[in-house]
Scaffold this active site. Structure first.
Site, PDB file in Angstrom:
ATOM      1  CG  HIS A  21      -1.901   1.159   1.283  1.00 16.12           C
ATOM      2  ND1 HIS A  21      -3.088   0.788   1.897  1.00 16.12           N
ATOM      3  CD2 HIS A  21      -2.027   2.243   0.575  1.00 16.12           C
ATOM      4  CE1 HIS A  21      -3.805   2.213   1.609  1.00 16.12           C
ATOM      5  NE2 HIS A  21      -3.014   2.830   1.199  1.00 16.12           N
ATOM      6  CD  GLU A 204      -7.685   6.568   4.675  1.00 15.36           C
ATOM      7  OE1 GLU A 204      -8.033   6.255   3.619  1.00 15.36           O
ATOM      8  OE2 GLU A 204      -6.515   7.087   4.827  1.00 15.36           O
ATOM      9  CG  ASP A 283      -0.386   8.823   0.531  1.00 13.30           C
ATOM     10  OD1 ASP A 283      -0.231   8.818  -0.722  1.00 13.30           O
ATOM     11  OD2 ASP A 283      -1.391   8.607   1.243  1.00 13.30           O
TER      12      ASP A 283
HETATM   13  N1  ADE Z   1      -4.909   8.480  -1.845  1.00  8.03           N
HETATM   14  C1  ADE Z   1      -3.581   8.683  -1.464  1.00  8.03           C
HETATM   15  N2  ADE Z   1      -3.665   8.373  -0.219  1.00  8.03           N
HETATM   16  C2  ADE Z   1      -4.987   7.903   0.175  1.00  8.03           C
HETATM   17  C3  ADE Z   1      -5.450   7.267   1.314  1.00  8.03           C
HETATM   18  N3  ADE Z   1      -4.854   7.322   2.483  1.00  8.03           N
HETATM   19  N4  ADE Z   1      -6.750   7.177   1.274  1.00  8.03           N
HETATM   20  C4  ADE Z   1      -7.593   7.550   0.428  1.00  8.03           C
HETATM   21  N5  ADE Z   1      -6.892   8.057  -0.911  1.00  8.03           N
HETATM   22  C5  ADE Z   1      -5.511   8.045  -0.930  1.00  8.03           C
HETATM   23 ZN    ZN Z   2      -3.747   4.739   0.499  1.00  9.09          ZN
END
Ligand code: ADE
Ligand code: ZN
Length: 342
Positions: A21, A204, A283
């Site tokens: 991820h 999430e 990220d």
């Molecule tokens: N795009 C990049 N990171 C993300 C995340 N954590 N949740 C949803 N979309 C994303």
């Molecule tokens: Zn993500």
């Protein structure tokens, strides 16, 4: 007694692992943002790297997404995507990462007028180079932006047609709340018919219902995040019974306030419930760390043992889209590593 943290850090540093991820656009470091902006003559709303980092204060997913889509505007050429990809692969190799399944968001780029192939060709060139020069393997996953409509996702799948033999699967990301997986039922079905793997961000920020939909409507092979699945016992039991891999992202969860406190991160509970959890960076340039930093942060805060860390690393390979022979090779390497450490 928990192990001394420097010993545990050393164990994590050498542990062979995969990342499942990682949004490649989310690996754009502020320094690189300046380099690409200069190279491409793109104006940035920041004067210094410090100013950029200071802007990375988020209370929810959307705060981050707004700045992440802005940042991606400096990426204009296949060379930019290649350089971005190689910088990530070098960091992964330094973290004893052996394999990555890399997300990219084509619509973020095609909506700015870049042809689909610019991002795809640049990333595929980096993937080939990483395998040749670093021994790191990878697969590419095309994510649909869920805040856009399903027609736009279909157009993206069509634009991807010439590259589909080099794309492992499709994913679903961006603003979760208000955009349930069922909105993309038909395009995920079409992707499945083309032999593509399917994954989706779910749980999430969104409710357990979104995780059910990802499983039953999109028929995903993995759930990205999945934290809120724990609110639903029947769902948790289903995920455990089916051995569904969850790609969990500790530093992301902390930075986006999905968890209040790293010490209360649900990762140990997920393992205790028999869920196939993995650790990932999501990220890393925005959330404060790459793969090993995520392992360290959650291990230190929650007191994970070496056995739990090795289980997480094993899950990263068994949950990957590598073939069974490759997975077996990586699992054997983990076994040798663990045996040599104890
Ligand atoms: N795009 C990049 N990171 C993300 C995340 N954590 N949740 C949803 N979309 C994303
Ligand atoms: Zn993500």
């Amino acid at each position: 007694m928990t192990e001394h943290s420097s010993d545990l850090d050393a164990f994590i540093a050498g542990l062979p692992k995969a990342e499942l991820h990682i949004h490649i656009e989310g690996s754009l470091e502020p320094e690189q943002m300046f380099d690409f902006a200069r190279r491409n003559r793109v104006a940035l709303p920041f004067r210094t790297v410090e100013e950029i980092r200071a802007a990375y204060q988020f209370t929810r997913l959307q705060d981050f997404l707004d700045i992440y889509y802005e940042g991606a505007k400096v990426l204009l050429s296949a060379e930019d995507f290649h350089d971005l990809g190689m910088a990530y692969f070098r960091r992964l190799a330094a973290d004893s990462g052996r394999h990555a399944e890399v997300f990219f968001d084509p619509q973020t780029h095609t909506d700015r007028g870049l042809p689909f192939g610019v991002a795809a060709e640049g990333l595929l060139a980096a993937m080939d180079e990483a395998e040749r020069e670093l021994g790191v393997t990878s697969k590419l996953i095309l994510c649909f932006l869920r805040h856009l409509d399903e027609d736009a996702a279909f157009a993206t799948l069509k634009a991807a047609e010439p590259w589909l033999d080099r794309i492992a699967g499709v994913g679903l990301d961006s603003s979760e709340l208000g955009h349930p997986p069922s909105k993309f039922a038909r395009v995920f079905h079409a992707a499945g018919e083309r032999g593509l793997k399917r994954v989706a961000h779910a749980g999430e920020e969104g409710p357990p219902q979104y995780v059910w939909e990802a499983l039953d409507v999109l028929r995903v092979d993995r759930i990205d995040h999945g934290n809120r699945a724990l609110e639903d016992q029947a769902l948790t039991a289903r995920l455990a019974a089916d051995g569904v891999t969850l790609t969990v992202c500790p530093l992301s969860n902390q930075k986006l306030c999905v968890v209040d406190d790293m010490a209360a991160h649900p990762l140990p509970l997920m393992l205790a419930l028999g869920l196939k959890a993995t650790v990932n960076s999501d990220d890393p340039a925005y959330f404060g760390g790459y793969l090993n930093a995520n392992y360290r942060a959650v291990a230190q805060a929650t007191g994970l043992s070496r056995e739990a860390l090795a289980e997480l690393a094993r899950n990263s390979f068994t949950g990957s889209f590598l073939d069974t022979g490759q997975v077996a090779g990586h699992l054997a390497e983990i076994d040798r590593y663990v045996a040599a450490q104890t």
